[in-house]
Write a protein that holds these residues in place. Sequence first.
Motif: not given
Length: 225
Positions: A140-144, A54-57
């Motif tokens: 958990x909702x944000x996982x791919x 998330x930080x890299x993105x």
Amino acid sequence: MSRLVVLSLGQGNLRDGCATVTAQVGEASNPYHMKISASLPAAPKILELYQNWQALYYAFYQRLSCWRNSVETDDYLEISEVGLTHVSEADILKLSQKLSKRLNTWLDSKEFRKIDRQLRTQLKPSDEIRFIIETNDPLLRRLPWHLWEFFEDYPYGEVALSATEYQNTNKLPINHRKYQLKILAIFGNAQGIDISHDRMFLEKLSHRAEIKFSVSNTNILCFLD
């Protein structure tokens, strides 16, 4: 066949694991055909990988946005965050692959393997699967979840997310008569032809459609509206 799978992660999270995980398998008309229970271990490494990704993105696309703005305004903007100014798409892709691999390792854990195997015995690769994951944990909702290797074997599976507690909203009654199918049956010259069976067949559909009969010199025609 259209199938429904509801995977509930309970009150679990990545840091502490999911002590109670249940999977319900059924169909649209019978959503509780089968229920399987298992668990998932703690996975702090997934949490760390996701936060790094998330930080890299954000850093990459913030830098890209600043660069575009500087080109448009002829102003030079420098991002001073050390270690993030040289982020590339390749770095994001590499971290994404690590996250995907770690996610699949987690879902292949011995604690969860029972659910995975039972699902495969109940589902066919040709099934259209509505796969709902119930959890209140935001991470958990944000996982791919779509990268779970399970969906490689079930290409018609579709992932959706839901809270663990919910209630159905009251729906207004539908006037089915308004949307009823209309059939116009035109009976032509019946000489040498017994059309009584055709008429009886259409009359049996009267509870499902509005049927009108007409007489013509042509052959039998049916129009649907």
